[in-house]
Design a protein around this motif. Structure first.
Motif, PDB file in Angstrom:
ATOM      1  N   LEU A  18     -26.342  47.230  82.807  1.00 36.24           N
ATOM      2  CA  LEU A  18     -27.700  48.240  82.189  1.00 36.24           C
ATOM      3  C   LEU A  18     -27.911  49.276  83.023  1.00 36.24           C
ATOM      4  O   LEU A  18     -28.523  51.174  82.650  1.00 36.24           O
ATOM      5  N   ASN A  19     -28.032  49.167  84.323  1.00 32.37           N
ATOM      6  CA  ASN A  19     -27.958  50.478  85.714  1.00 32.37           C
ATOM      7  C   ASN A  19     -27.403  51.541  85.499  1.00 32.37           C
ATOM      8  O   ASN A  19     -27.269  52.578  85.824  1.00 32.37           O
ATOM      9  N   ARG A  20     -25.752  51.530  84.587  1.00 27.11           N
ATOM     10  CA  ARG A  20     -25.222  52.370  84.799  1.00 27.11           C
ATOM     11  C   ARG A  20     -25.411  53.789  83.070  1.00 27.11           C
ATOM     12  O   ARG A  20     -25.377  54.304  83.701  1.00 27.11           O
ATOM     13  N   ARG A  21     -25.860  52.651  82.724  1.00 28.89           N
ATOM     14  CA  ARG A  21     -26.900  53.273  81.107  1.00 28.89           C
ATOM     15  C   ARG A  21     -27.797  53.942  81.591  1.00 28.89           C
ATOM     16  O   ARG A  21     -27.792  54.701  81.555  1.00 28.89           O
ATOM     17  N   ALA A  22     -28.881  53.257  82.562  1.00 27.44           N
ATOM     18  CA  ALA A  22     -30.159  53.850  82.799  1.00 27.44           C
ATOM     19  C   ALA A  22     -29.820  54.739  83.091  1.00 27.44           C
ATOM     20  O   ALA A  22     -30.284  55.987  83.192  1.00 27.44           O
ATOM     21  N   ALA A  88     -16.435  64.210  77.370  1.00 30.74           N
ATOM     22  CA  ALA A  88     -16.337  63.810  76.009  1.00 30.74           C
ATOM     23  C   ALA A  88     -16.939  64.923  75.440  1.00 30.74           C
ATOM     24  O   ALA A  88     -17.471  65.587  75.581  1.00 30.74           O
ATOM     25  N   PHE A  89     -15.820  64.949  73.883  1.00 32.02           N
ATOM     26  CA  PHE A  89     -16.938  66.049  72.911  1.00 32.02           C
ATOM     27  C   PHE A  89     -16.704  65.243  71.951  1.00 32.02           C
ATOM     28  O   PHE A  89     -16.342  63.746  71.439  1.00 32.02           O
ATOM     29  N   ALA A  90     -17.837  64.884  70.860  1.00 33.15           N
ATOM     30  CA  ALA A  90     -17.591  65.265  69.315  1.00 33.15           C
ATOM     31  C   ALA A  90     -18.110  65.898  69.180  1.00 33.15           C
ATOM     32  O   ALA A  90     -18.445  67.791  68.757  1.00 33.15           O
ATOM     33  N   PHE A  91     -18.033  66.167  67.209  1.00 33.46           N
ATOM     34  CA  PHE A  91     -17.583  66.942  65.636  1.00 33.46           C
ATOM     35  C   PHE A  91     -18.990  66.655  64.952  1.00 33.46           C
ATOM     36  O   PHE A  91     -19.341  65.754  65.083  1.00 33.46           O
ATOM     37  N   GLY A  92     -19.401  68.097  64.215  1.00 35.28           N
ATOM     38  CA  GLY A  92     -20.439  67.747  63.486  1.00 35.28           C
ATOM     39  C   GLY A  92     -20.171  68.794  62.340  1.00 35.28           C
ATOM     40  O   GLY A  92     -19.780  69.922  62.734  1.00 35.28           O
ATOM     41  N   ILE A  93     -20.003  68.124  61.214  1.00 38.73           N
ATOM     42  CA  ILE A  93     -19.879  69.265  59.617  1.00 38.73           C
ATOM     43  C   ILE A  93     -20.588  68.919  59.188  1.00 38.73           C
ATOM     44  O   ILE A  93     -21.180  67.965  58.682  1.00 38.73           O
ATOM     45  N   GLY A 373     -27.446  68.873  65.475  1.00 40.95           N
ATOM     46  CA  GLY A 373     -27.695  67.593  65.054  1.00 40.95           C
ATOM     47  C   GLY A 373     -27.009  66.769  64.538  1.00 40.95           C
ATOM     48  O   GLY A 373     -26.824  65.647  65.099  1.00 40.95           O
ATOM     49  N   ALA A 374     -25.949  67.493  64.333  1.00 44.92           N
ATOM     50  CA  ALA A 374     -24.993  66.626  63.254  1.00 44.92           C
ATOM     51  C   ALA A 374     -23.904  66.279  64.354  1.00 44.92           C
ATOM     52  O   ALA A 374     -23.470  65.412  64.846  1.00 44.92           O
ATOM     53  N   ALA A 375     -23.368  66.655  65.509  1.00 44.41           N
ATOM     54  CA  ALA A 375     -22.711  66.963  66.588  1.00 44.41           C
ATOM     55  C   ALA A 375     -23.646  66.299  68.093  1.00 44.41           C
ATOM     56  O   ALA A 375     -23.008  65.189  68.351  1.00 44.41           O
ATOM     57  N   LEU A 376     -24.777  65.802  67.960  1.00 46.54           N
ATOM     58  CA  LEU A 376     -25.545  65.419  68.655  1.00 46.54           C
ATOM     59  C   LEU A 376     -25.252  63.754  68.393  1.00 46.54           C
ATOM     60  O   LEU A 376     -25.354  62.754  68.589  1.00 46.54           O
ATOM     61  N   ALA A 377     -25.634  63.745  66.922  1.00 41.36           N
ATOM     62  CA  ALA A 377     -25.900  62.371  66.323  1.00 41.36           C
ATOM     63  C   ALA A 377     -24.457  61.857  66.750  1.00 41.36           C
ATOM     64  O   ALA A 377     -24.037  60.957  67.033  1.00 41.36           O
ATOM     65  N   ALA A 378     -23.286  63.008  66.487  1.00 40.87           N
ATOM     66  CA  ALA A 378     -21.734  62.378  66.437  1.00 40.87           C
ATOM     67  C   ALA A 378     -21.375  61.658  68.192  1.00 40.87           C
ATOM     68  O   ALA A 378     -20.739  60.592  68.818  1.00 40.87           O
ATOM     69  N   LEU A 379     -22.061  62.755  68.905  1.00 36.98           N
ATOM     70  CA  LEU A 379     -21.961  62.220  70.288  1.00 36.98           C
ATOM     71  C   LEU A 379     -22.670  60.961  71.026  1.00 36.98           C
ATOM     72  O   LEU A 379     -22.382  60.021  71.257  1.00 36.98           O
ATOM     73  N   SER A 380     -23.920  61.106  69.898  1.00 38.01           N
ATOM     74  CA  SER A 380     -25.278  59.399  70.087  1.00 38.01           C
ATOM     75  C   SER A 380     -24.256  58.548  69.615  1.00 38.01           C
ATOM     76  O   SER A 380     -24.502  57.290  70.709  1.00 38.01           O
ATOM     77  N   ALA A 382     -21.180  57.534  69.316  1.00 32.13           N
ATOM     78  CA  ALA A 382     -20.553  57.389  71.041  1.00 32.13           C
ATOM     79  C   ALA A 382     -20.567  56.836  71.857  1.00 32.13           C
ATOM     80  O   ALA A 382     -19.179  56.229  72.661  1.00 32.13           O
ATOM     81  N   LEU A 383     -21.500  57.348  72.583  1.00 32.12           N
ATOM     82  CA  LEU A 383     -21.468  56.839  73.899  1.00 32.12           C
ATOM     83  C   LEU A 383     -21.722  55.732  74.588  1.00 32.12           C
ATOM     84  O   LEU A 383     -21.112  55.394  76.120  1.00 32.12           O
ATOM     85  N   GLU A 384     -21.840  54.750  73.318  1.00 38.63           N
ATOM     86  CA  GLU A 384     -21.492  53.396  74.160  1.00 38.63           C
ATOM     87  C   GLU A 384     -20.061  53.283  74.862  1.00 38.63           C
ATOM     88  O   GLU A 384     -19.482  52.233  75.163  1.00 38.63           O
ATOM     89  N   THR A 385     -19.873  53.599  73.658  1.00 42.99           N
ATOM     90  CA  THR A 385     -17.577  53.406  73.690  1.00 42.99           C
ATOM     91  C   THR A 385     -17.554  53.952  74.934  1.00 42.99           C
ATOM     92  O   THR A 385     -16.319  53.941  76.428  1.00 42.99           O
TER      93      THR A 385
END
Length: 392
Positions: A18-22, A88-93, A373-380, A382-385
């Motif tokens: 939790l501290n790490r994520r915070a 890390a990276f993520a894609f939005g289309i 928003g699509a690219a940000l959503a993909a990142l969001s 994946a954040l837990e992983t």
């Protein structure tokens, strides 16, 4: 190991997680910070901050740089902590259909949330699911070639011009070939990354929430008026989707079903509908909305009459949303900024009759809001992983 000992061992690990994520969330939304500032901001001890930061630096999720004090005093440099953009990276289309063609918008986003868009890719054949899937696969390849470290891509979000309900697309008026579940199932077989599908206007609202922190504190609607009509709803930072993904789908609503000549908001408000018909009548190109602004400036009576009716229909749509949600603000995503600046004063006058008039504004990201928003959503997604990998 006894249950008591298991619980004791999981307790510290859970707190550390939790501290790490915070810490990572704070750096993401509040910006760079020193170690000394993180403790008070997150109610963590100096020892806890130091322990977490050492882990994050080792995992290359965070960078540490030295800057001298801003007041110019001599002394030990201040260490500033920031997210590592290359972690890390993520894609939005984005699927962008019109009546006769489809294009794909593409963007990749780094770990800090900074997005980079590529040139749109034209789909060779309109309303053909197989060709569309091949085009999406090609778009992914182009994004992989553009991103600095393709092995660090964690996900893809596809923006859908229609309703996304569980693993199906019940309706997509401008791109009917993707309706149902077959398109999604076939596409998943071709994509190697975790993939999510979301409504395009909801993603545009997500982008504005990221770009404008003030919007997280209010009720607002993102009203999309382009080749389709839709809205995204945000209630104090939370996108409202409803039980089946249909929230904000106002395009199919009819003002009065009892009147045979009454049409839907989709027909009344799409920019390739009544406004395009007006342009054709004037002998202009159907998509040249900027030209209508010039006719308004010249006070052309016929143009003023048609545009005034169009504004009334926009107000009807806003009042439908406002009557249910009690909105503070409505962001209107319109194809022509020049024309919208002529429409806005009339809209504000018409809305004065509302008991609680919402503020009318335009999106900060403009036409790129959905793609961002699509690219940000993909990142969001994946954040837990990303932020807990190798820490189990």
């Amino acid at each position: 190991m006894s249950k008591q000992k298991q619980g004791a061992s999981r307790g510290p690990a859970r707190i550390r997680h939790l501290n790490r994520r915070a810490v990572l969330s704070h750096l993401r939304y509040e910006g760079d910070s020193s170690r000394s500032a993180l403790g008070p901001a997150l109610s963590l001890s100096a020892a806890a901050v130091s322990s977490v930061m050492n882990d994050l630096l080792e995992d290359n999720l965070v960078l540490e740089s030295e800057n001298r004090p801003r007041d110019g005093r001599q002394g030990r440099p201040i260490s500033l902590l920031s997210l590592n953009p290359n972690a890390a990276f993520a894609f939005g289309i984005v699927l962008r259909p019109t009546k006769t063609s489809t294009e794909l918008g593409m963007a990749w986003v780094d770990y800090t949330g900074k997005s980079t868009a590529l040139a749109d890719l034209k789909v060779e054949k309109h309303q053909d699911a197989e060709i569309l899937i091949k085009s999406i696969v090609k778009a992914v390849s182009l994004l992989e070639a553009a991103v600095p470290f393709p092995e660090r891509v964690f996900g893809l979000t596809l923006a859908i011009p229609g309703v996304v309900e569980n693993n199906t697309i019940p309706t997509s008026p401008k791109l009917t070939c993707i309706e149902g579940s077959e398109f999604i199932e076939s596409l998943r077989q071709e994509i190697d990354y975790p993939m999510t599908l979301e409504n395009d206007v909801n993603l545009a609202a997500t982008s504005e929430l990221y770009q404008q922190p003030r919007l997280r504190e209010i009720y607002f609607a993102y009203l999309y008026l382009y080749t389709g009509v839709g809205s995204g709803i945000s209630l104090k930072g939370q996108i409202l989707k409803g039980s089946g993904g249909w929230t904000g789908e106002i395009g199919s609503l009819h003002v009065n079903r009892r009147e045979p000549n009454t049409t839907s908001f989709e027909h009344l408000l799409t920019t390739d509908g009544s406004l395009a018909d007006l342009l054709k009548e004037l002998g202009e190109a159907r998509d040249d909305l900027d030209t209508l602004a010039d006719y308004i400036d010249k006070r052309d009576p016929h143009v003023l009459e048609v545009v005034d009716i169009y504004c009334e229909h926009i107000c009807d749509a806003i009042n439908v949303l406002n009557s249910v949600l009690d909105l503070d603000e409505v962001l209107i995503d319109f194809r022509s900024d020049k024309l919208f600046q002529r429409l806005k004063p009339r809209l504000e006058i018409l809305l004065q009759s509302s008991r609680r008039q919402p503020v009318i504004s335009t999106p900060l990201m403009g036409k790129e809001a959905t793609l961002n928003g699509a690219a940000l959503a993909a990142l969001s997604h994946a954040l837990e992983t990303i932020e807990t990998q190798n820490k189990e």
